[in-house]
Each structure stands twice: as C-alpha cells, then as structure tokens.
Design a protein around this motif. Structure first.
Motif: not given
Length: 226
Positions: A95-109
């Motif tokens: 599991v690769w996790w801990c994404f920013a709660r931002t539009p760019m974080g959603a993009v990476m997820a």
C-alpha cells in the motif's frame, strides 16, 4: 495500445515520461525519498490523518502544471508518478498512501491506486484504498477470479491528466494515455475522502476506471513533463 483492463482495473504500460526515473522494487522503497516504508501502512479509522502522515493541504487550486518534484517509480512492470508534496508519501507493504487532500493529491491517487491494484498484494490495496461497498466486493470477486494478468505491458505512457471535478470529499480525475503509435486515449477515476486519505470509488459493474475513449488532442489536459 497496451491498456490492460483485467477485472476492470486500469493498468497502463508506462515509460518514464518525465522527471527522475524511480524504477524501484517494493523492497527498495525506503531507499528513495519521498516514500517512507512503515510497519503499519494502513489509514486510520477516522477522518483524521493517520500517525506519520502529514501533508500541506492548503492549495485547492486546479493544477495547471505537473508537480516539479515528480519521481517515476516501477509498479507491476509499469511506471507511475509520485510526489513528495502531493503523495504518496508513505509505503506500508503493497500500500502506497498518504496523499494530500488537494486536487493534485487526488490526481496522484488516481494514478497510483489503480496500478497498485494490478500488482502483487492487490488484496491489501483493495481493502484499504478502494471505497467499501457492494461495488468493491464485486471488484474483489472479479479480480480474484480473473486469470488475465493485470501487469502493464507494451509501450503506452501516461501522458497527462485533468481534474474533472473536485471537493475536499470527492474528486473525478481524467487520465490521458498515449499509445506506442502516438494515439491518445482518455479514461477517468473517481475518488472519495475517507479514513484520512483518498480512496478509489468503483463503478456499479465493479470496474475502477472508465473504458478508454480516443481523443484527438491534448487540449484541456496538464501534460507530464517530457
């Protein structure tokens, strides 16, 4: 075009299209920032960020450029972008996790989670990074029955992305894929915020991404650096 949609999972055969190439095996994740290998690796049970996961979530603007700190890492024979600012910042087993709660974080997820579902240890990814419900149960059942390899193959590449919609609780991200012959295709991934991180939202048929559709140009997409 090497889009593999085994069990409804998006797998893209990706060349490193920009930035330093990671190309790392999971056992080597701790050797290269920004991913830090953790023992637990699982998001917590509340909407608070889990211990050890801290991101700067102030930038709610729609991305107009790819992250300057993007690093491409190997996943199931493909490559996927990661970012020290947008995520994933942490790795716990598969599991690769801990994404920013931002539009760019959603993009990476939207880039990372579908490809990790095509990797070994996909069950843990499905349980922790796919929104729970009947659709997830359907996705897991289809993936377990499928004998088709979801390992990415061929010479297609992740070319760009667009944020179709965003709120702190929901996001829809479009992915632009370029085939080895130069043709462009787009698909989309839905996400929701829960248990302190972004989770992919399956469709009613148990698929995680929309069927790829051809497009004629790159207008409206942010392109990964070449």
């Amino acid at each position: 075009m090497a889009l593999v949609l085994g069990a409804g999972l998006l797998s893209v055969a990706v060349r490193g299209v920009g930035g330093p190439s990671g190309g790392l095996e999971r056992a080597d994740l701790s050797a290269s920032a920004p991913l830090v290998k953790t023992a637990g690796g699982a998001p917590g049970r509340s909407d608070d960020r889990p211990d050890g996961c801290r991101t700067d979530d102030r930038d709610a603007t729609t991305p107009r450029a790819a992250p300057a700190d993007a690093i491409w890492r190997g996943v199931a024979g493909a490559q996927v972008p990661t970012s020290a600012t947008a995520g994933p910042l942490l790795a716990g087993g598969p599991v690769w996790w801990c994404f920013a709660r931002t539009p760019m974080g959603a993009v990476m997820a939207a880039h990372v989670i579908p490809l990790k579902l095509g990797d070994s240890g996909w069950q843990a990814v499905a349980e922790r990074q796919v929104a729970p419900g009947r659709e997830r149960d359907f996705l897991i059942a289809k993936r377990a029955r499928s004998r088709e390899s979801t390992t990415a193959r061929g010479s297609a590449s992740l070319a760009g992305f667009a944020v179709a919609s965003y709120s702190p609780s929901r996001a829809e991200v479009r992915l632009l894929v370029r085939s080895g012959q130069g043709a462009l295709f787009t698909t989309s991934v839905s996400l929701k915020w829960g248990e302190g991180d972004w989770k992919a939202v399956p469709r009613p048929d148990g698929t995680l991404s929309a069927a790829p559709a051809p497009v004629e140009g790159t207008q409206g997409f942010v392109m990964w650096r070449t």
